[in-house]
Write a protein that holds these residues in place. Structure first.
Motif, PDB file in Angstrom:
ATOM      1  N   ALA A  67      -8.443   3.686   4.904  1.00  0.00           N
ATOM      2  CA  ALA A  67      -8.425   5.122   4.627  1.00  0.00           C
ATOM      3  C   ALA A  67      -7.892   5.410   3.232  1.00  0.00           C
ATOM      4  O   ALA A  67      -8.157   6.486   2.671  1.00  0.00           O
ATOM      5  CB  ALA A  67      -7.585   5.846   5.677  1.00  0.00           C
ATOM      6  N   HIS A  68      -7.136   4.480   2.671  1.00  0.00           N
ATOM      7  CA  HIS A  68      -6.584   4.641   1.322  1.00  0.00           C
ATOM      8  C   HIS A  68      -6.859   3.345   0.545  1.00  0.00           C
ATOM      9  O   HIS A  68      -5.959   2.524   0.339  1.00  0.00           O
ATOM     10  CB  HIS A  68      -5.088   4.923   1.374  1.00  0.00           C
ATOM     11  CG  HIS A  68      -4.735   6.144   2.152  1.00  0.00           C
ATOM     12  ND1 HIS A  68      -4.917   7.418   1.665  1.00  0.00           N
ATOM     13  CD2 HIS A  68      -4.220   6.286   3.403  1.00  0.00           C
ATOM     14  CE1 HIS A  68      -4.531   8.296   2.566  1.00  0.00           C
ATOM     15  NE2 HIS A  68      -4.102   7.643   3.629  1.00  0.00           N
ATOM     16  N   GLN A 109       0.828  -1.199   0.000  1.00  0.00           N
ATOM     17  CA  GLN A 109       0.000   0.000   0.000  1.00  0.00           C
ATOM     18  C   GLN A 109       0.868   1.257   0.000  1.00  0.00           C
ATOM     19  O   GLN A 109       0.601   2.216  -0.737  1.00  0.00           O
ATOM     20  CB  GLN A 109      -0.929   0.022   1.204  1.00  0.00           C
ATOM     21  CG  GLN A 109      -1.897   1.214   1.187  1.00  0.00           C
ATOM     22  CD  GLN A 109      -2.798   1.248   2.399  1.00  0.00           C
ATOM     23  OE1 GLN A 109      -2.320   1.191   3.531  1.00  0.00           O
ATOM     24  NE2 GLN A 109      -4.102   1.340   2.167  1.00  0.00           N
ATOM     25  N   ARG A 110       1.914   1.250   0.804  1.00  0.00           N
ATOM     26  CA  ARG A 110       2.823   2.402   0.814  1.00  0.00           C
ATOM     27  C   ARG A 110       3.508   2.585  -0.528  1.00  0.00           C
ATOM     28  O   ARG A 110       3.716   3.706  -0.983  1.00  0.00           O
ATOM     29  CB  ARG A 110       3.847   2.238   1.944  1.00  0.00           C
ATOM     30  CG  ARG A 110       3.241   2.352   3.340  1.00  0.00           C
ATOM     31  CD  ARG A 110       4.272   2.011   4.406  1.00  0.00           C
ATOM     32  NE  ARG A 110       3.702   1.924   5.725  1.00  0.00           N
ATOM     33  CZ  ARG A 110       3.710   2.913   6.631  1.00  0.00           C
ATOM     34  NH1 ARG A 110       4.276   4.070   6.335  1.00  0.00           N
ATOM     35  NH2 ARG A 110       3.168   2.736   7.819  1.00  0.00           N
ATOM     36  N   ARG A 124       2.550   1.377  -9.851  1.00  0.00           N
ATOM     37  CA  ARG A 124       1.458   1.591  -8.909  1.00  0.00           C
ATOM     38  C   ARG A 124       0.389   0.505  -9.018  1.00  0.00           C
ATOM     39  O   ARG A 124      -0.109   0.009  -8.003  1.00  0.00           O
ATOM     40  CB  ARG A 124       0.860   2.973  -9.158  1.00  0.00           C
ATOM     41  CG  ARG A 124       0.035   3.519  -8.004  1.00  0.00           C
ATOM     42  CD  ARG A 124      -0.153   5.005  -8.154  1.00  0.00           C
ATOM     43  NE  ARG A 124       1.082   5.730  -7.930  1.00  0.00           N
ATOM     44  CZ  ARG A 124       1.308   6.972  -8.322  1.00  0.00           C
ATOM     45  NH1 ARG A 124       0.371   7.626  -9.002  1.00  0.00           N
ATOM     46  NH2 ARG A 124       2.457   7.566  -8.064  1.00  0.00           N
ATOM     47  N   LEU A 141       1.042   4.176  -2.895  1.00  0.00           N
ATOM     48  CA  LEU A 141       0.749   5.573  -2.592  1.00  0.00           C
ATOM     49  C   LEU A 141       1.910   6.508  -2.895  1.00  0.00           C
ATOM     50  O   LEU A 141       1.697   7.683  -3.221  1.00  0.00           O
ATOM     51  CB  LEU A 141       0.352   5.719  -1.119  1.00  0.00           C
ATOM     52  CG  LEU A 141      -0.992   5.088  -0.723  1.00  0.00           C
ATOM     53  CD1 LEU A 141      -1.158   5.092   0.790  1.00  0.00           C
ATOM     54  CD2 LEU A 141      -2.151   5.830  -1.389  1.00  0.00           C
ATOM     55  N   THR A 142       3.129   6.012  -2.789  1.00  0.00           N
ATOM     56  CA  THR A 142       4.290   6.895  -2.920  1.00  0.00           C
ATOM     57  C   THR A 142       5.251   6.486  -4.029  1.00  0.00           C
ATOM     58  O   THR A 142       6.195   7.227  -4.324  1.00  0.00           O
ATOM     59  CB  THR A 142       5.074   6.948  -1.599  1.00  0.00           C
ATOM     60  OG1 THR A 142       5.594   5.641  -1.292  1.00  0.00           O
ATOM     61  CG2 THR A 142       4.180   7.403  -0.450  1.00  0.00           C
ATOM     62  N   TRP A 188      -0.906  -1.934  -6.057  1.00  0.00           N
ATOM     63  CA  TRP A 188      -2.293  -1.969  -5.582  1.00  0.00           C
ATOM     64  C   TRP A 188      -2.863  -3.391  -5.648  1.00  0.00           C
ATOM     65  O   TRP A 188      -3.597  -3.829  -4.749  1.00  0.00           O
ATOM     66  CB  TRP A 188      -3.161  -1.027  -6.401  1.00  0.00           C
ATOM     67  CG  TRP A 188      -3.171   0.395  -5.971  1.00  0.00           C
ATOM     68  CD1 TRP A 188      -2.923   1.500  -6.747  1.00  0.00           C
ATOM     69  CD2 TRP A 188      -3.461   0.908  -4.658  1.00  0.00           C
ATOM     70  NE1 TRP A 188      -3.028   2.646  -5.996  1.00  0.00           N
ATOM     71  CE2 TRP A 188      -3.366   2.305  -4.702  1.00  0.00           C
ATOM     72  CE3 TRP A 188      -3.782   0.294  -3.437  1.00  0.00           C
ATOM     73  CZ2 TRP A 188      -3.584   3.123  -3.597  1.00  0.00           C
ATOM     74  CZ3 TRP A 188      -3.999   1.103  -2.328  1.00  0.00           C
ATOM     75  CH2 TRP A 188      -3.899   2.503  -2.409  1.00  0.00           C
TER      76      TRP A 188
END
Length: 483
Positions: free
Chosen positions: A449-450, A391-392, A402, A395-396, A406
């Motif tokens: 949350a994400h 997940q990190r 990406r 996100l970054t 995911w």
């Protein structure tokens, strides 16, 4: 009495994290247990029946132990190795005792020396004799590193004399061969019957070199980050193989690397620190604190270049066993996965988390077979760490990677979510175990949350549903018929 684990440390570990103080706590406890294990070997040998461990073997062990203690006292306390914790210097002798693969050796000795280990048959005595002789090799290396002159006789195993952290001598004769070793002034002279002497020169930090074809040097990769100690890539130690264990039934055997395979390891390793950092700085921190050596495994049969296998060993804290990594990101994921197992195993040595019966069985979407509660907890914990890591990265990380991040996050989070109710609902959790599992639940919920894009979430849920259906079908066909 079990050592105290502060609530803060328990909470950090429950989130699959761990600051430097928490990780150092785990390392100190494991190092203490290793030293106690080594002392237990000496005591067990001393108490063993002479038919199992002869008077001569006992005397040799005592002499070797005394030399080891001398080497520990004599070594300058200035070299910082991978075994150092909290910035403390570790003597070369102590570093050898704490290296991961000394653990499986000690366990092997204790099994052979145990009073109830079975009859003193020839094969058991032969393996025990080899294991006890290996201690002499370890001690000789410690003395050489400490600058203590020593002349001794060691025994090569099946024509190979392994000198931990230095390398291995391939003897002229096969079988178990006696080798005289003279160590002084930073070099070892290895003498055997009907073969030329082999002179080996110690490297300053790791390994030893020789121009003799009979010598194979120990190999190491560069430090994970600038200034970190070299990382041993151990394809020589006779105790690196895994025998048995529920987590290791699918593992391939240990590999002996050629130059091409070493280059592949180096290519993956060179980008691993950056890949770990992309999934959170704490992932790199835990790798630097916990990882002490890499043990290469053969690629599993039928692997397509992307598949592989990996493991940690409870008795070899700090070792990661893995087939050749296909890429830095894949290897970073392997490190995250396996280091969660290492952290939870180390914590479980310090804190009783549950008292579930070993025969209880649960559904785990990452395995085709039913899992005991402890196995379910271990698997969920490792997959929770992977869900956080990817997940990190999603996100970054770079846009090109990406979607893949995911997809992996969605699958790992769905798998953990499927088993959390069973973990939380167990009546066998201790108070501290419930605190730990509650932190796992909170970490899992915070990921919402994400959320992953809807398509990845839908595919993960479909995969989970399919896994559960197949698992249920397997269990129904394996049940005995009525009556």
């Amino acid at each position: 009495m079990l050592p105290q684990v502060p609530d803060r440390a328990l909470a950090e570990l429950g989130r699959t994290e761990g600051g430097t103080d928490t990780l150092a706590l785990l390392v100190r406890d494991q190092d203490t247990r290793r030293l106690l294990l080594l002392r237990a070997v000496l005591d067990a040998a001393d108490a063993a029946d002479p038919a199992v461990c002869s008077a001569g073997q006992k005397a040799r062990l005592r002499d070797d132990w005394a030399l080891l203690a001398e080497a520990d006292r004599a070594a300058p306390a200035g070299r910082r190795g991978a075994e150092a914790t909290e910035g403390d210097a570790v003597s070369p002798a102590r570093a050898l005792l704490l290296q991961p693969l000394t653990g499986p050796w000690a366990v092997s000795c204790l099994r052979g020396l145990a009073p109830g280990a079975g009859p003193a048959d020839d094969e058991r005595i032969r393996e025990l004799r080899r294991a006890l002789a290996h201690f002499g090799a370890l001690v000789t290396v410690a003395a050489a590193r400490a600058g203590i002159p020593v002349t001794t006789r060691l025994t090569a195993r099946d024509g190979v004399l392994s000198l931990p952290s230095l390398g291995a001598l391939h003897t002229a004769g096969s079988g178990d061969v006696s080798v005289e070793v003279d160590a002084r002034d930073g070099r070892l002279t290895l003498r055997q019957t009907d073969a030329p002497d082999v002179v080996v020169f110690l490297e300053s930090r790791f390994g030893a070199w020789s121009g003799a074809p009979a010598w194979t040097p120990a190999h190491a990769l560069p430090g994970l980050t600038s200034g970190a100690a070299p990382m041993p890539l151990d394809d020589l130690d006779p105790y690196r193989a895994v025998c048995g264990g529920p987590r290791h039934h699918t593992l391939s055997g240990p590999a002996t690397l050629d130059d091409v395979e070493r280059k592949r390891w180096l290519q993956a390793w060179s980008g691993t620190a950056a890949a770990l950092r992309s999934g959170g700085g704490h992932r790199l921190t835990e790798a630097l604190a916990l990882l002490r050596c890499l043990v290469p495994l053969e690629m599993p049969p039928g692997a397509d270049g992307r598949g592989g296998c990996s493991a940690t060993r409870r008795e070899a804290f700090g070792a990661l066993l893995s087939s050749t990594p296909p890429s830095p990101v894949a290897f970073a994921g392997t490190l995250v996965h396996e280091l969660q197992h290492a952290k939870l195993a180390a914590l479980s040595d310090m804190v009783t988390l549950h008292q579930s019966a070993a025969d209880a069985r649960y559904f785990a979407p990452w395995r085709p077979d039913p899992r005991p509660y402890d196995g379910l907890l271990q698997g969920a914990y490792a997959h929770l760490g992977l869900a956080d890591f990817f997940q990190r990265r999603a996100l970054t990380g770079e846009p090109a990677h990406r979607e893949s991040a995911w997809a992996q996050h969605a699958r790992y989070r769905a798998q953990v979510g499927a088993v959390l109710p069973a973990l939380v609902g167990s009546p066998h959790l201790t108070v501290r175990g419930r605190q730990f599992v509650d932190e796992m639940v909170a970490a899992h919920e915070r990921m919402a949350a994400h959320p992953a894009p809807r398509g990845h979430t839908a595919r993960a849920q479909a995969y989970l549903k399919s896994s559960r259906t197949l698992w249920t079908q397997r269990q129904s066909t394996s049940l005995p018929p009525n009556g």
